[in-house]
Design a protein around this motif. Structure first.
Motif, PDB file in Angstrom:
ATOM      1  N   PHE A 187       9.407  21.826  -3.523  1.00  0.00           N
ATOM      2  CA  PHE A 187       9.847  20.439  -3.516  1.00  0.00           C
ATOM      3  C   PHE A 187      11.165  20.285  -2.763  1.00  0.00           C
ATOM      4  O   PHE A 187      12.033  21.156  -2.820  1.00  0.00           O
ATOM      5  N   PHE A 188      11.312  19.157  -2.064  1.00  0.00           N
ATOM      6  CA  PHE A 188      12.561  18.874  -1.369  1.00  0.00           C
ATOM      7  C   PHE A 188      12.706  17.366  -1.190  1.00  0.00           C
ATOM      8  O   PHE A 188      11.747  16.605  -1.349  1.00  0.00           O
ATOM      9  N   ASN A 189      13.921  16.939  -0.861  1.00  0.00           N
ATOM     10  CA  ASN A 189      14.232  15.512  -0.680  1.00  0.00           C
ATOM     11  C   ASN A 189      13.832  14.676  -1.902  1.00  0.00           C
ATOM     12  O   ASN A 189      13.387  13.529  -1.772  1.00  0.00           O
ATOM     13  N   ASN A 190      13.995  15.251  -3.079  1.00  0.00           N
ATOM     14  CA  ASN A 190      13.678  14.507  -4.296  1.00  0.00           C
ATOM     15  C   ASN A 190      14.689  13.383  -4.514  1.00  0.00           C
ATOM     16  O   ASN A 190      15.883  13.565  -4.314  1.00  0.00           O
ATOM     17  N   VAL A 191      14.185  12.239  -4.917  1.00  0.00           N
ATOM     18  CA  VAL A 191      15.024  11.076  -5.191  1.00  0.00           C
ATOM     19  C   VAL A 191      14.675  10.559  -6.577  1.00  0.00           C
ATOM     20  O   VAL A 191      13.495  10.380  -6.904  1.00  0.00           O
ATOM     21  N   ILE A 192      15.681  10.352  -7.419  1.00  0.00           N
ATOM     22  CA  ILE A 192      15.442   9.738  -8.716  1.00  0.00           C
ATOM     23  C   ILE A 192      15.310   8.232  -8.512  1.00  0.00           C
ATOM     24  O   ILE A 192      16.257   7.569  -8.091  1.00  0.00           O
ATOM     25  N   GLY A 193      14.137   7.703  -8.792  1.00  0.00           N
ATOM     26  CA  GLY A 193      13.849   6.301  -8.545  1.00  0.00           C
ATOM     27  C   GLY A 193      12.733   6.154  -7.527  1.00  0.00           C
ATOM     28  O   GLY A 193      12.271   7.138  -6.940  1.00  0.00           O
ATOM     29  N   ILE A 194      12.290   4.940  -7.331  1.00  0.00           N
ATOM     30  CA  ILE A 194      11.199   4.643  -6.401  1.00  0.00           C
ATOM     31  C   ILE A 194      11.704   3.659  -5.354  1.00  0.00           C
ATOM     32  O   ILE A 194      12.117   2.547  -5.691  1.00  0.00           O
ATOM     33  N   VAL A 195      11.682   4.076  -4.102  1.00  0.00           N
ATOM     34  CA  VAL A 195      12.212   3.244  -3.015  1.00  0.00           C
ATOM     35  C   VAL A 195      11.294   2.062  -2.742  1.00  0.00           C
ATOM     36  O   VAL A 195      11.750   0.929  -2.563  1.00  0.00           O
ATOM     37  N   ASP A 196       9.972   2.315  -2.723  1.00  0.00           N
ATOM     38  CA  ASP A 196       9.007   1.254  -2.395  1.00  0.00           C
ATOM     39  C   ASP A 196       7.933   1.180  -3.483  1.00  0.00           C
ATOM     40  O   ASP A 196       6.875   1.819  -3.372  1.00  0.00           O
ATOM     41  N   PRO A 197       8.163   0.421  -4.568  1.00  0.00           N
ATOM     42  CA  PRO A 197       7.195   0.333  -5.673  1.00  0.00           C
ATOM     43  C   PRO A 197       5.849  -0.234  -5.244  1.00  0.00           C
ATOM     44  O   PRO A 197       4.834   0.005  -5.911  1.00  0.00           O
ATOM     45  N   GLN A 198       5.802  -0.990  -4.142  1.00  0.00           N
ATOM     46  CA  GLN A 198       4.561  -1.601  -3.689  1.00  0.00           C
ATOM     47  C   GLN A 198       3.498  -0.551  -3.375  1.00  0.00           C
ATOM     48  O   GLN A 198       2.294  -0.827  -3.475  1.00  0.00           O
ATOM     49  N   LYS A 199       3.934   0.657  -3.019  1.00  0.00           N
ATOM     50  CA  LYS A 199       2.976   1.708  -2.683  1.00  0.00           C
ATOM     51  C   LYS A 199       2.241   2.240  -3.899  1.00  0.00           C
ATOM     52  O   LYS A 199       1.302   3.026  -3.768  1.00  0.00           O
ATOM     53  N   LEU A 200       2.651   1.811  -5.072  1.00  0.00           N
ATOM     54  CA  LEU A 200       1.950   2.195  -6.288  1.00  0.00           C
ATOM     55  C   LEU A 200       0.891   1.178  -6.686  1.00  0.00           C
ATOM     56  O   LEU A 200       0.310   1.274  -7.767  1.00  0.00           O
ATOM     57  N   ASN A 201       0.642   0.205  -5.813  1.00  0.00           N
ATOM     58  CA  ASN A 201      -0.426  -0.767  -5.997  1.00  0.00           C
ATOM     59  C   ASN A 201      -1.512  -0.521  -4.956  1.00  0.00           C
ATOM     60  O   ASN A 201      -1.214  -0.090  -3.840  1.00  0.00           O
ATOM     61  N   PRO A 202      -2.778  -0.757  -5.288  1.00  0.00           N
ATOM     62  CA  PRO A 202      -3.849  -0.547  -4.305  1.00  0.00           C
ATOM     63  C   PRO A 202      -3.662  -1.451  -3.094  1.00  0.00           C
ATOM     64  O   PRO A 202      -3.272  -2.622  -3.234  1.00  0.00           O
ATOM     65  N   PRO A 203      -3.925  -0.962  -1.870  1.00  0.00           N
ATOM     66  CA  PRO A 203      -3.870  -1.811  -0.676  1.00  0.00           C
ATOM     67  C   PRO A 203      -4.882  -2.951  -0.772  1.00  0.00           C
ATOM     68  O   PRO A 203      -5.836  -2.887  -1.569  1.00  0.00           O
ATOM     69  N   PHE A 204      -4.699  -3.966   0.023  1.00  0.00           N
ATOM     70  CA  PHE A 204      -5.570  -5.152  -0.052  1.00  0.00           C
ATOM     71  C   PHE A 204      -7.032  -4.816   0.196  1.00  0.00           C
ATOM     72  O   PHE A 204      -7.938  -5.420  -0.373  1.00  0.00           O
ATOM     73  N   PHE A 205      -7.301  -3.786   1.049  1.00  0.00           N
ATOM     74  CA  PHE A 205      -8.687  -3.458   1.359  1.00  0.00           C
ATOM     75  C   PHE A 205      -9.357  -2.639   0.245  1.00  0.00           C
ATOM     76  O   PHE A 205     -10.541  -2.324   0.334  1.00  0.00           O
ATOM     77  N   CYS A 206      -8.599  -2.324  -0.803  1.00  0.00           N
ATOM     78  CA  CYS A 206      -9.186  -1.617  -1.944  1.00  0.00           C
ATOM     79  C   CYS A 206      -9.610  -2.571  -3.062  1.00  0.00           C
ATOM     80  O   CYS A 206     -10.269  -2.153  -4.019  1.00  0.00           O
ATOM     81  N   LEU A 207      -9.239  -3.832  -2.948  1.00  0.00           N
ATOM     82  CA  LEU A 207      -9.468  -4.773  -4.043  1.00  0.00           C
ATOM     83  C   LEU A 207     -10.944  -4.998  -4.331  1.00  0.00           C
ATOM     84  O   LEU A 207     -11.330  -5.264  -5.473  1.00  0.00           O
ATOM     85  N   ASN A 208     -11.784  -4.896  -3.318  1.00  0.00           N
ATOM     86  CA  ASN A 208     -13.221  -5.113  -3.508  1.00  0.00           C
ATOM     87  C   ASN A 208     -14.010  -3.810  -3.603  1.00  0.00           C
ATOM     88  O   ASN A 208     -15.249  -3.831  -3.569  1.00  0.00           O
ATOM     89  N   ALA A 209     -13.321  -2.703  -3.726  1.00  0.00           N
ATOM     90  CA  ALA A 209     -14.009  -1.408  -3.820  1.00  0.00           C
ATOM     91  C   ALA A 209     -14.790  -1.326  -5.124  1.00  0.00           C
ATOM     92  O   ALA A 209     -14.314  -1.721  -6.193  1.00  0.00           O
ATOM     93  N   LYS A 210     -16.026  -0.809  -5.041  1.00  0.00           N
ATOM     94  CA  LYS A 210     -16.880  -0.681  -6.210  1.00  0.00           C
ATOM     95  C   LYS A 210     -16.640   0.660  -6.897  1.00  0.00           C
ATOM     96  O   LYS A 210     -16.405   1.672  -6.250  1.00  0.00           O
ATOM     97  N   LEU A 211     -16.706   0.626  -8.205  1.00  0.00           N
ATOM     98  CA  LEU A 211     -16.461   1.831  -8.985  1.00  0.00           C
ATOM     99  C   LEU A 211     -17.626   2.805  -8.819  1.00  0.00           C
ATOM    100  O   LEU A 211     -18.787   2.453  -9.043  1.00  0.00           O
ATOM    101  N   GLU A 212     -17.330   4.031  -8.412  1.00  0.00           N
ATOM    102  CA  GLU A 212     -18.338   5.062  -8.227  1.00  0.00           C
ATOM    103  C   GLU A 212     -18.226   6.097  -9.340  1.00  0.00           C
ATOM    104  O   GLU A 212     -17.175   6.288  -9.927  1.00  0.00           O
TER     105      GLU A 212
END
Length: 215
Positions: free
Chosen positions: A174-199
């Motif tokens: 591990f390297f460049n560890n940061v305590i905290g989250i710089v971009d929380p939006q990346k923890l949400n599914p992208p817009f093209f995943c919203l209609n993905a069907k559960l497999e």
């Protein structure tokens, strides 16, 4: 002189404390390298860890069996789903995630291997105090041995050696560890995943952070 003696005593007292099992910071992001002893795998990864919201984003780029690959996975434990994301093609695979969330930590049953200083202990700021642990991790269909090293102060991961089901050791640095989250939006599914069907899952689920690594 008395002040100097007091400082020395305090320093020795801190170093003499018995290392304890600890949890990683609840919000953390950073990078790591992944490699195997037989040079079959060499990769670099970025991760975002949200222990409060029980979410993990893991992106890996590497070489496996002389072939390049990319892996982008979003684990949403509270919703019980896993997204495998292909941003280039804007496609998304959605699968069920039935395993419970386990905060990243030094496992309670881990055994202390030792405490050392990485770098130098000759002067302030020249080294870092770390604890090394080893144990066996119980996964869905098997168990796996591991060695892990974390900082004494903050419980920041440094290295982890993970024994795969093929008998290979995977080294994670591990390297460049940061305590905290710089971009929380990346923890949400992208817009093209919203209609993905559960497999349905066709294999073992990524029950832990370590099992996301290719083996």
């Amino acid at each position: 002189m008395r002040v100097l003696i007091l400082l020395v005593c305090l320093s020795v007292g801190c170093l003499a404390q018995i290392p304890r099992h600890c949890r990683y910071p609840p919000l953390m992001s950073g990078s790591l390298s992944v490699s195997t002893a037989n040079q079959k795998l060499l990769a670099f990864s970025k991760y975002i860890y949200d222990g409060l919201g029980e979410r993990i984003r893991f992106r890996q780029f590497g070489l496996y069996d002389n072939k390049t690959y990319q892996l982008d996975v979003l684990l949403l434990y509270r919703k019980g789903v896993m997204y495998q994301i292909n941003s280039r093609n804007q496609t998304c695979t959605k699968k069920r995630l039935s395993t419970d969330f386990h905060p990243l930590a030094v496992p309670r049953n881990a055994t202390l291997l030792g405490q050392v200083v990485l770098g130098s202990s000759s002067g302030p700021g020249q080294g870092i105090l770390v604890n090394s642990w080893y144990g066996e991790l119980q996964m869905k269909n098997r168990s796996a041995k591991y060695f892990t090293t974390v900082t004494e102060f903050g419980c920041i991961p440094v290295t982890t050696l993970y024994h795969t089901n093929t008998g290979e050791w995977v080294v994670n640095s591990f390297f460049n560890n940061v305590i905290g989250i710089v971009d929380p939006q990346k923890l949400n599914p992208p817009f093209f995943c919203l209609n993905a069907k559960l497999e349905e899952n066709d294999g073992e689920e990524p029950a832990t952070f370590l099992s996301l690594f290719k083996s």
